[in-house]
Design a protein around this motif. Structure first.
Motif, PDB file in Angstrom:
ATOM      1  N   TYR A 160      30.083  43.547  45.446  1.00  0.00           N
ATOM      2  CA  TYR A 160      31.326  43.407  44.686  1.00  0.00           C
ATOM      3  C   TYR A 160      31.520  44.652  43.839  1.00  0.00           C
ATOM      4  O   TYR A 160      30.574  45.164  43.244  1.00  0.00           O
ATOM      5  CB  TYR A 160      31.300  42.164  43.793  1.00  0.00           C
ATOM      6  CG  TYR A 160      31.279  40.888  44.580  1.00  0.00           C
ATOM      7  CD1 TYR A 160      32.446  40.376  45.136  1.00  0.00           C
ATOM      8  CD2 TYR A 160      30.088  40.205  44.806  1.00  0.00           C
ATOM      9  CE1 TYR A 160      32.430  39.212  45.886  1.00  0.00           C
ATOM     10  CE2 TYR A 160      30.063  39.037  45.547  1.00  0.00           C
ATOM     11  CZ  TYR A 160      31.238  38.543  46.083  1.00  0.00           C
ATOM     12  OH  TYR A 160      31.216  37.392  46.831  1.00  0.00           O
ATOM     13  N   HIS A 208      32.279  35.403  51.148  1.00  0.00           N
ATOM     14  CA  HIS A 208      31.780  35.582  49.792  1.00  0.00           C
ATOM     15  C   HIS A 208      30.289  35.298  49.793  1.00  0.00           C
ATOM     16  O   HIS A 208      29.742  34.760  50.768  1.00  0.00           O
ATOM     17  CB  HIS A 208      32.484  34.627  48.825  1.00  0.00           C
ATOM     18  CG  HIS A 208      33.781  35.151  48.303  1.00  0.00           C
ATOM     19  ND1 HIS A 208      33.867  36.256  47.485  1.00  0.00           N
ATOM     20  CD2 HIS A 208      35.056  34.724  48.493  1.00  0.00           C
ATOM     21  CE1 HIS A 208      35.117  36.487  47.193  1.00  0.00           C
ATOM     22  NE2 HIS A 208      35.869  35.584  47.802  1.00  0.00           N
ATOM     23  N   ARG A 213      37.224  35.870  42.093  1.00  0.00           N
ATOM     24  CA  ARG A 213      37.682  36.643  43.248  1.00  0.00           C
ATOM     25  C   ARG A 213      38.636  35.824  44.096  1.00  0.00           C
ATOM     26  O   ARG A 213      38.506  34.594  44.192  1.00  0.00           O
ATOM     27  CB  ARG A 213      36.486  37.067  44.127  1.00  0.00           C
ATOM     28  CG  ARG A 213      35.487  37.963  43.409  1.00  0.00           C
ATOM     29  CD  ARG A 213      36.123  39.300  43.080  1.00  0.00           C
ATOM     30  NE  ARG A 213      35.342  40.041  42.107  1.00  0.00           N
ATOM     31  CZ  ARG A 213      35.055  41.322  42.211  1.00  0.00           C
ATOM     32  NH1 ARG A 213      35.485  42.016  43.248  1.00  0.00           N
ATOM     33  NH2 ARG A 213      34.364  41.920  41.261  1.00  0.00           N
ATOM     34  N   THR A 233      32.241  36.324  38.132  1.00  0.00           N
ATOM     35  CA  THR A 233      33.443  37.045  38.528  1.00  0.00           C
ATOM     36  C   THR A 233      34.369  36.086  39.253  1.00  0.00           C
ATOM     37  O   THR A 233      33.915  35.161  39.932  1.00  0.00           O
ATOM     38  CB  THR A 233      33.119  38.274  39.410  1.00  0.00           C
ATOM     39  OG1 THR A 233      34.306  39.024  39.626  1.00  0.00           O
ATOM     40  CG2 THR A 233      32.477  37.912  40.731  1.00  0.00           C
TER      41      THR A 233
END
Length: 130
Positions: free
Chosen positions: A4, A30, A24, A22
């Motif tokens: 990332y 992922h 996203r 985070t």
């Protein structure tokens, strides 16, 4: 292992271990809980820098951000549950306040009423240095 990229402003709180999450948008792949992550600034540029040693992903949950009429984040829902401390959530995400996060969000993503994505959390390795 999933990598990332972060804007430079997030490197200090990640390195200080105060930012361990985070948000996203959905994408093909992922991280999954238990996997190691790579956290960078300037990824895919000659200024690419690894922020910390590869942390382990602890959780990936669906997240919804709901904005008010002024495009400020009004509600946060994680895994279908609204959270009570939205300001604390913003601070854990590396912002000074919910207002700071809302301003960043509009500047980065444009005005919107609703954002759906994932919240990725991690735990640093012992030592934590990159």
């Amino acid at each position: 292992m999933v990598a990332y990229s972060f804007q430079r402003r997030f490197a200090p709180p990640i390195a200080a271990l105060t930012k361990r999450q985070t948000i996203r948008a959905d994408r093909r792949r992922h991280a999954r809980p238990g996997e190691m992550l790579q956290l960078f600034t300037g990824m895919r540029t000659r200024h690419c820098v690894k922020i910390i040693a590869d942390p382990r992903c602890t959780s990936v949950e669906p997240v919804i951000l709901r904005m008010d009429d002024d495009h400020r984040i009004a509600e946060v829902e994680i895994a279908g549950e609204p959270i009570d401390d939205v300001d604390g959530f913003a601070i854990r995400d590396g912002f000074e306040s919910l207002s700071d996060m809302s301003g960043f969000w509009v500047m980065s993503h444009g005005p919107m009423a609703l954002f759906r994505g994932v919240l990725i959390l991690w735990e640093p390795q012992e030592g934590g240095a990159a």
